[in-house]
Scaffold this motif. Structure first.
Motif, PDB file in Angstrom:
ATOM      1  N   THR A   1     -14.347  -6.835   8.513  1.00 23.94           N
ATOM      2  CA  THR A   1     -15.171  -7.852   8.625  1.00 23.94           C
ATOM      3  C   THR A   1     -14.630  -9.236   7.619  1.00 23.94           C
ATOM      4  N   GLU A   2     -14.387  -8.379   6.413  1.00 20.94           N
ATOM      5  CA  GLU A   2     -13.712  -8.817   5.223  1.00 20.94           C
ATOM      6  C   GLU A   2     -13.664  -8.406   4.387  1.00 20.94           C
ATOM      7  N   THR A   3     -12.458  -8.465   2.926  1.00 23.26           N
ATOM      8  CA  THR A   3     -12.200  -7.825   2.298  1.00 23.26           C
ATOM      9  C   THR A   3     -11.466  -8.955   1.040  1.00 23.26           C
ATOM     10  N   THR A   4     -11.413  -8.272  -0.005  1.00 15.41           N
ATOM     11  CA  THR A   4     -10.211  -8.554  -1.000  1.00 15.41           C
ATOM     12  C   THR A   4      -9.091  -7.392  -0.595  1.00 15.41           C
ATOM     13  N   GLY A   5      -7.824  -8.370  -1.333  1.00 17.35           N
ATOM     14  CA  GLY A   5      -6.810  -7.596  -1.568  1.00 17.35           C
ATOM     15  C   GLY A   5      -6.901  -6.341  -2.330  1.00 17.35           C
ATOM     16  N   PRO A   6      -7.244  -6.380  -3.598  1.00 17.96           N
ATOM     17  CA  PRO A   6      -7.269  -4.994  -4.346  1.00 17.96           C
ATOM     18  C   PRO A   6      -8.310  -4.133  -3.753  1.00 17.96           C
ATOM     19  N   LYS A   7      -9.206  -4.575  -3.144  1.00 20.48           N
ATOM     20  CA  LYS A   7     -10.643  -3.467  -2.342  1.00 20.48           C
ATOM     21  C   LYS A   7      -9.483  -2.686  -1.902  1.00 20.48           C
ATOM     22  N   PHE A   8      -8.792  -3.488  -0.691  1.00 22.48           N
ATOM     23  CA  PHE A   8      -7.635  -2.686   0.611  1.00 22.48           C
ATOM     24  C   PHE A   8      -6.783  -2.313  -0.167  1.00 22.48           C
ATOM     25  N   ALA A   9      -6.223  -2.420  -1.311  1.00 21.47           N
ATOM     26  CA  ALA A   9      -4.692  -1.164  -1.468  1.00 21.47           C
ATOM     27  C   ALA A   9      -6.027  -0.343  -2.661  1.00 21.47           C
ATOM     28  N   ALA A  10      -7.148  -0.249  -3.005  1.00 26.56           N
ATOM     29  CA  ALA A  10      -8.253   0.855  -3.044  1.00 26.56           C
ATOM     30  C   ALA A  10      -8.249   1.989  -2.316  1.00 26.56           C
ATOM     31  N   ALA A  11      -8.504   1.466  -1.387  1.00 26.45           N
ATOM     32  CA  ALA A  11      -9.414   2.317   0.027  1.00 26.45           C
ATOM     33  C   ALA A  11      -8.150   2.705   0.708  1.00 26.45           C
ATOM     34  N   MET A  12      -6.716   2.000   0.599  1.00 25.44           N
ATOM     35  CA  MET A  12      -5.318   2.817   1.525  1.00 25.44           C
ATOM     36  C   MET A  12      -4.901   3.948   0.292  1.00 25.44           C
ATOM     37  N   GLN A  13      -5.199   3.414  -0.954  1.00 23.50           N
ATOM     38  CA  GLN A  13      -5.074   4.497  -2.031  1.00 23.50           C
ATOM     39  C   GLN A  13      -5.619   6.050  -2.364  1.00 23.50           C
ATOM     40  N   ALA A  14      -6.948   5.657  -1.882  1.00 24.06           N
ATOM     41  CA  ALA A  14      -8.180   6.458  -2.030  1.00 24.06           C
ATOM     42  C   ALA A  14      -7.947   7.647  -0.543  1.00 24.06           C
ATOM     43  N   HIS A  15      -7.718   6.938   0.399  1.00 27.79           N
ATOM     44  CA  HIS A  15      -7.216   7.927   2.249  1.00 27.79           C
ATOM     45  C   HIS A  15      -5.672   8.065   1.837  1.00 27.79           C
ATOM     46  N   VAL A  16      -5.484   8.195   1.350  1.00 24.84           N
ATOM     47  CA  VAL A  16      -3.410   8.343   0.951  1.00 24.84           C
ATOM     48  C   VAL A  16      -3.583  10.009  -0.065  1.00 24.84           C
ATOM     49  N   LYS A  17      -4.939   9.678  -1.135  1.00 26.26           N
ATOM     50  CA  LYS A  17      -5.593  10.713  -1.539  1.00 26.26           C
ATOM     51  C   LYS A  17      -5.871  11.851  -0.972  1.00 26.26           C
ATOM     52  N   ALA A  18      -7.133  10.807  -0.423  1.00 27.18           N
ATOM     53  CA  ALA A  18      -7.652  12.605   0.453  1.00 27.18           C
ATOM     54  C   ALA A  18      -6.419  14.086   1.334  1.00 27.18           C
ATOM     55  N   TYR A  19      -5.389  13.595   1.907  1.00 29.28           N
ATOM     56  CA  TYR A  19      -4.507  14.246   2.051  1.00 29.28           C
ATOM     57  C   TYR A  19      -3.978  14.788   1.132  1.00 29.28           C
ATOM     58  N   ASN A  20      -2.509  16.171   1.209  1.00 32.86           N
ATOM     59  CA  ASN A  20      -1.787  16.071   0.622  1.00 32.86           C
ATOM     60  C   ASN A  20      -0.237  15.530   0.417  1.00 32.86           C
ATOM     61  N   VAL A  21      -0.827  14.867  -0.283  1.00 34.36           N
ATOM     62  CA  VAL A  21       0.876  13.532  -0.117  1.00 34.36           C
ATOM     63  C   VAL A  21       0.853  13.410  -1.997  1.00 34.36           C
ATOM     64  N   ASN A  22       2.408  13.953  -2.178  1.00 30.59           N
ATOM     65  CA  ASN A  22       2.707  13.896  -3.825  1.00 30.59           C
ATOM     66  C   ASN A  22       2.980  12.442  -3.817  1.00 30.59           C
ATOM     67  N   ILE A  23       2.258  12.003  -4.615  1.00 29.02           N
ATOM     68  CA  ILE A  23       2.137  10.110  -4.558  1.00 29.02           C
ATOM     69  C   ILE A  23       2.958  10.516  -6.355  1.00 29.02           C
ATOM     70  N   MET A  24       4.434   9.290  -5.671  1.00 35.11           N
ATOM     71  CA  MET A  24       4.726   9.007  -7.211  1.00 35.11           C
ATOM     72  C   MET A  24       5.187   7.163  -7.143  1.00 35.11           C
ATOM     73  N   ASN A  25       4.068   6.843  -8.262  1.00 34.02           N
ATOM     74  CA  ASN A  25       3.757   5.824  -7.597  1.00 34.02           C
ATOM     75  C   ASN A  25       4.944   4.999  -9.763  1.00 34.02           C
ATOM     76  N   SER A  26       4.508   3.614  -9.501  1.00 39.90           N
ATOM     77  CA  SER A  26       6.114   2.702 -10.522  1.00 39.90           C
ATOM     78  C   SER A  26       7.704   3.827 -10.031  1.00 39.90           C
ATOM     79  N   GLN A  27       7.931   3.968  -9.255  1.00 38.17           N
ATOM     80  CA  GLN A  27       9.269   4.166  -9.690  1.00 38.17           C
ATOM     81  C   GLN A  27      10.064   3.825  -8.215  1.00 38.17           C
ATOM     82  N   ARG A  28      10.720   3.324  -8.293  1.00 35.94           N
ATOM     83  CA  ARG A  28      11.787   2.344  -7.851  1.00 35.94           C
ATOM     84  C   ARG A  28      13.282   3.131  -7.303  1.00 35.94           C
ATOM     85  N   ALA A  29      13.378   3.073  -5.782  1.00 40.95           N
ATOM     86  CA  ALA A  29      14.201   3.185  -5.332  1.00 40.95           C
ATOM     87  C   ALA A  29      15.933   2.405  -5.587  1.00 40.95           C
ATOM     88  N   ASP A  30      16.779   3.523  -5.775  1.00 39.94           N
ATOM     89  CA  ASP A  30      18.286   2.173  -5.560  1.00 39.94           C
ATOM     90  C   ASP A  30      19.252   2.711  -5.154  1.00 39.94           C
TER      91      ASP A  30
END
Ligand code: FAD
Length: 310
Positions: free
Chosen positions: A51-80
């Motif tokens: 019903t209602e949330t904030t952007g930072p909370k939503f972003a943290a929940a997305m990251q937690a959801h991805v981390k619950a799986y076997n995914v290699n997360i490479m943050n702060s990486q820019r593809a060029d």
């Protein structure tokens, strides 16, 4: 190498990562800033079941959801750079700005977009405190108030028509001497009693009391006179720019720079899929980007299934 490599960690990329990982295939996600535009959003009230949330909370929940799986997360990486497979079914390469390189059988591009700013004093200071970019998202916050729209192209005129049904009054400000939107939209806008259109006007400042914006100053380009309008919010509608500059010349982009995708999220390159705001998909919203990411992952899985046995 990965089976699925996702570039971009907004709602589209995060959903693609969860869907791919649930197939038990090697999944990686490289993102310049995990969370994407959601990080810059104050309130989110249109993601169904939340019903209602904030952007930072939503972003943290997305990251937690991805981390619950076997995914290699490479943050702060820019593809060029994206280098297509040398032969059909071969490995696709993504080069990173830090000099690294990632290889994968399929790639899902979900690098999102950014709103073009007016770049006047007050815009950054009052962002999310009156200065808004998305009428579908923030329109209802201004119910019964006076607002402005900057930009008289299709998106600006559509925003003004949309907002007129919610707010007390809308003033649309266009830099050019005439509106550039389709005639049918202009006629519709002109038929609404609570709207005003000002053309040949250059926005020079967004004013406020230090906490919230309270108005906008513009210069009449014919007389050079400055005028101030009181309003509680302003929607900047001068363009959404896809983050696809790095893909120019590698795959098909629309004239607006969006990655051209079909109904399955396939791009013009075999094994390369795309999802979310970076693509030609109509309507740029979190729920649409997330759905698109899921679709891209399922399409990538479908492609992998059909690869000839090595
Ligand atoms: P993005 O969220 O833009 O994510 C793109 C990702 O790609 C990021 O991780 C970025 O760092 C990464 N990236 C970009 N370039 C590269 C590169 N070269 N290499 C590696 N990574 C890269 N929508 C709603 O539904 N409801 C709302 O209330 C709402 N409010 C909003 C408020 C604001 C202020 C803004 C700006 C947008 C709002 N939106 C809202 C729109 C919504 O945020 C977007 O539609 C959605 O985030 C798009 O998701 P995406 O994954 O396609 O892209």
């Amino acid at each position: 190498p990965y089976d699925v490599l996702i570039v971009g960690g907004g709602p589209a990329g995060a959903a693609a990562a969860v869907y791919a990982a649930r197939k038990g295939i090697r999944t990686g996600i490289a993102a310049e800033r995990f969370g994407g535009q959601v990080n810059d959003t104050m309130g989110i009230e249109n993601f169904i079941s939340v019903t209602e949330t904030t952007g930072p909370k939503f972003a943290a929940a997305m990251q937690a959801h991805v981390k619950a799986y076997n995914v290699n997360i490479m943050n702060s990486q820019r593809a060029d750079k994206l280098i297509p497979a040398a032969q059909a079914g071969g490995l696709i390469e993504v080069q990173l700005a830090n000099g690294g390189s990632l290889k994968s059988k399929t790639v899902i591009l979900s690098t999102g977009a950014r709103w073009r700013n007016v770049n006047v004093p007050g815009e950054q200071e009052y962002k999310n405190k009156g200065v808004a970019y998305c009428p579908h998202c923030d329109g209802p916050l201004y119910k019964g108030r006076r607002v402005g729209v900057i930009g008289g192209g299709n998106s600006g005129v559509e925003a003004a028509i949309d907002l007129a049904g919610i707010v007390e009054h809308v003033t649309l400000i266009e830099f050019d001497t005439q509106l550039r939107a389709d005639a049918v939209l202009v006629t519709k806008l002109q038929s609404l009693p609570n709207t005003t259109v000002i053309v040949n006007a250059q926005t020079t400042e967004i004013t406020g009391d230090g906490q919230k914006m309270n108005g906008l100053t513009f210069k009449d380009r014919a007389s050079s006179e400055e005028h101030h309008l009181e309003m509680a919010g302003v929607f900047v509608q001068i363009g959404l720019v896809p983050n696809t500059e790095w893909l120019k010349g590698t795959l098909e982009l629309s004239k607006h720079g969006e990655i051209v995708v079909d109904a399955k999220g396939a791009t013009s390159l075999p094994g390369v899929f795309a999802a979310g705001d970076a693509t030609t998909v109509p309507f740029k919203q979190i729920i649409i980007a997330a759905g698109d990411g899921a679709k891209g992952a399922l399409s990538a899985f479908d492609y992998l299934m059909r690869l000839p046995v090595a």
